[in-house]
Design an enzyme around this catalytic site. Structure first.
Site, short mmCIF file in Angstrom:
data_model
loop_
_atom_site.label_atom_id
_atom_site.label_comp_id
_atom_site.label_asym_id
_atom_site.label_seq_id
_atom_site.Cartn_x
_atom_site.Cartn_y
_atom_site.Cartn_z
N ASP A 38 0.81 -1.27 0.05
CA ASP A 38 0.06 -0.12 -0.05
C ASP A 38 0.76 1.26 0.08
OD1 ASP A 38 -2.45 1.23 -0.14
OD2 ASP A 38 -2.97 0.84 2.10
N HIS A 39 0.27 2.41 0.08
CA HIS A 39 0.76 3.88 0.05
C HIS A 39 2.49 3.73 0.27
CE1 HIS A 39 -2.77 6.41 -0.19
NE2 HIS A 39 -3.25 5.21 0.44
N HIS A 60 -9.28 8.55 4.22
CA HIS A 60 -8.90 7.58 5.33
C HIS A 60 -9.07 7.95 6.63
CE1 HIS A 60 -5.74 7.47 1.92
NE2 HIS A 60 -5.82 6.36 2.01
N GLY A 61 -9.39 6.68 7.45
CA GLY A 61 -9.87 6.78 8.91
C GLY A 61 -11.24 6.87 9.01
N VAL A 121 -9.59 -1.51 2.31
CA VAL A 121 -10.49 -1.38 3.63
C VAL A 121 -9.24 -1.51 4.79
CG1 VAL A 121 -12.14 -2.28 5.15
CG2 VAL A 121 -12.60 -2.39 2.77
#
Length: 282
Positions: free
Chosen positions: A85-86, A182-183, A233
């Site tokens: 991911d990122h 996000h979050g 997710v």
């Protein structure tokens, strides 16, 4: 079966006008729960590692994580993809590819578009030589804790820029900003589905949505129909893991058998995952 290419999973999702689900994991309990749930509902799935979770090997190393997920994938009856991911660190991304990640994300979304294109193209060229695929981000998916991130349309992806970006970089998939964050959301998100539809028409590159925790299901379904092929997710999955452990200790106390924890946790995680994976219509 061996790892399925993420691009293969996303192409199949696109054919079915739906999205594959991708879950951030940090250990065997989470990753095996994802695979078991995917097998229960006969859906492909993507397991992701966020680099911060392996920073200085706090939870796991990229090598260890890739080997663990590979072992799960080889025994699985459904396609399982692995994705980093990122990440904005070129060296780390390439080291992850060499460590066994067949799909990685370069995040240059906070840079000017021109610089994002140059950096993404560099990552794509190297990763492709090494046999890996690359996801990028265009526009910027911020943080739900900062309401302005969620509603600031200046940070949203533009269809014309998306077409230019994908053509110039040769990227395999692109994360777009259309109102997710996000979050945990402080305000119910309202996705710009019209913009998403325009982006999807402007490029054939599979589209990714980050910040999937907490988006109303009716909006999720429409986003899948209008072009999202990978749906990330993380937040709610991690939160469930934490609260499940808390519940175990509250119920069992210090007398609880340590070796009962994985079974107890996996039952709760799989129950959640099975329901979540039903969003995928493949």
């Amino acid at each position: 079966m061996p790892f399925e290419k993420v691009s293969t999973i996303l192409k199949e999702a696109d054919k079915n006008h739906t999205s594959a689900l991708a879950f951030n994991c940090v250990d065997y309990t989470m990753a095996s729960s994802v695979v078991r749930a995917a097998e229960a509902v006969h859906k492909p799935v993507i397991i992701m590692l966020y680099p911060e979770h392996s920073y200085k090997n706090r939870f796991c190393s990229p090598e260890g994580f890739a080997s663990m997920v590979r072992a799960l994938a080889e025994k699985a009856s459904v396609p399982v993809g692995l994705h980093l991911d990122h990440c904005s660190d070129y060296a780390y991304i390439i080291s992850a590819v060499k460590a066994g990640f067949p799909s990685v994300m370069y995040d240059g979304s906070m840079l000017p578009v021109e610089e994002n294109i140059v950096n993404t193209k560099k990552v794509v060229e190297t990763a492709h030589i090494l046999g890996a695929e690359v996801e990028a981000e265009l526009g910027h998916v911020g943080f739900a804790a900062t309401k302005t991130d969620q509603f600031n349309e200046d940070m949203y992806t533009r269809a014309d820029v998306a077409a230019q970006f994908c053509e110039a970089t040769g990227v395999d998939s692109v994360a777009v900003a259309v109102g997710s964050a996000h979050g945990f959301y402080k305000t119910t998100p309202k996705l710009d589905l019209g913009r998403l539809e325009e982006i999807n028409k402007a490029t054939d590159t599979p589209l990714v949505m980050h910040g999937g925790s907490g988006i109303p299901l009716d909006q999720v379904a429409l986003a899948f129909e209008k072009g999202i092929n990978k749906f990330n997710v993380g937040t709610e999955f991690f939160h469930l893991y934490h609260t499940t452990l808390d519940t175990f200790y509250r119920e069992k106390g210090v007398q609880g058998d340590f070796f009962d924890i994985p079974v107890y946790v996996q039952e709760k995680l799989e129950e959640y995952l099975v329901k979540k994976l039903e969003l995928c219509r493949m």
